[in-house]
Design a protein around this motif. Sequence first.
Motif, short mmCIF file in Angstrom:
data_model
loop_
_atom_site.label_atom_id
_atom_site.label_comp_id
_atom_site.label_asym_id
_atom_site.label_seq_id
_atom_site.Cartn_x
_atom_site.Cartn_y
_atom_site.Cartn_z
N SER A 202 70.21 40.06 43.97
CA SER A 202 70.14 41.44 44.48
C SER A 202 70.96 42.43 43.65
O SER A 202 71.08 43.60 44.02
CB SER A 202 70.64 41.48 45.93
OG SER A 202 71.99 41.04 46.00
N ALA A 203 71.51 41.99 42.52
CA ALA A 203 72.39 42.84 41.73
C ALA A 203 71.62 43.89 40.93
O ALA A 203 70.49 43.67 40.49
CB ALA A 203 73.21 41.98 40.77
N HIS A 204 72.26 45.05 40.77
CA HIS A 204 71.73 46.10 39.92
C HIS A 204 72.89 46.73 39.15
O HIS A 204 73.95 46.99 39.71
CB HIS A 204 71.03 47.20 40.73
CG HIS A 204 69.73 46.77 41.31
ND1 HIS A 204 69.62 46.26 42.59
CD2 HIS A 204 68.48 46.74 40.79
CE1 HIS A 204 68.36 45.95 42.83
NE2 HIS A 204 67.66 46.23 41.76
N LEU A 205 72.67 46.95 37.86
CA LEU A 205 73.66 47.61 37.01
C LEU A 205 73.13 48.99 36.65
O LEU A 205 72.01 49.13 36.16
CB LEU A 205 73.89 46.79 35.73
CG LEU A 205 74.61 47.50 34.57
CD1 LEU A 205 76.06 47.81 34.95
CD2 LEU A 205 74.56 46.63 33.31
N ARG A 206 73.95 50.01 36.92
CA ARG A 206 73.61 51.37 36.50
C ARG A 206 74.70 51.86 35.54
O ARG A 206 75.88 51.69 35.81
CB ARG A 206 73.52 52.31 37.71
CG ARG A 206 72.35 51.99 38.64
CD ARG A 206 72.23 53.02 39.76
NE ARG A 206 71.19 52.64 40.71
CZ ARG A 206 69.91 52.97 40.59
NH1 ARG A 206 69.52 53.71 39.56
NH2 ARG A 206 69.03 52.59 41.49
N VAL A 207 74.27 52.46 34.46
CA VAL A 207 75.20 52.93 33.43
C VAL A 207 74.91 54.40 33.13
O VAL A 207 73.74 54.80 33.01
CB VAL A 207 75.08 52.11 32.13
CG1 VAL A 207 76.10 52.59 31.10
CG2 VAL A 207 75.27 50.62 32.42
#
Length: 324
Positions: free
Chosen positions: A307-312
């Motif tokens: 369920s992980a999401h990375l936003r940069v």
Amino acid sequence: MNAASNSETGEHAPVLAEAAVTLLVTDPEGIYVDATFGRGGHSRRILERLSAGGRLIALDRDPAARDAARAWTDPRFEFVHCEFSRLGTVLAERSIPRINGLLIDLGVSSPQLDDAQRGFSLRADGPLDMRMNPERGPSAAQWLAEVGVEELKRVLRDYGDERFAAPIAKAIAARRAHGRPLQRTTDLAAVVAAAIPVKSRKDPLQHPATRTFQAIRIFLNQELEEVALILAASLSVLAPGGRLAVISFHSLEDRIVKRFIDAQAHPERAFGRLPLREAQLPRPRLRALARIAPEAMEVQSNPRARSAHLRVAERMDVDLDCRA
């Protein structure tokens, strides 16, 4: 949930570590902050990319993280035991006006989840605690012994998106009224499971108490409030070109991060159709760079990453009028 156990090494592998650190570190001599040290998985990778002139400050409110950091002797590294919402104060105390990157890995870490004594896991019997910092504030057991039914319903609904908030709250209150306050994680899990009709459970693989545990944990630790505070602080502490990288594990966190980045990248949207000239509109303070989910291989090796999401995002130099 920001790490996975590595049974061979005893270490904890952070989720999306390679992508997050690669996008975060743009200047090997820069100053970086890991706002959620945990057991140092991301911090270790950041230090690998820094030169001798680089610097890393790590924050964490968990005393166990503080104890783990004491073994680190790298002169480029400093650990501060505090909530990450105190980022601005921490930097001001060190006379650091700007940093080159800020990494935030949200949620509960695997070391916290895997330790039954911390009370985060609904599948392992332990004291009903759930505090990120067991040295401060009421435990989940103490809070559940006092909270009113309506307030409990609100917390389960707002922080857990729990459809059965009302029957769960009533079941907990009924148990308390019979002189049997909840003290153990398995007690709470059983009460919640009994309050939710079997035929109404959408996901047979998910424990029926998952949302209740999430809601109580988020509320007790003021996790969403902490996220909002550190995101706001990032605008003041990031240098132009500095990167903000945030890893989230559920929709409540990710929604806050997404809306924050969108609002700072497109401030003109707040004015709708008002008849304003372009020069009158506020300039963007962030530029969205990436949204990344774990690849299938990482999810296979670590189901907690699914369920992980990375936003940069990157800090813009608002002092330069690029539209001139």
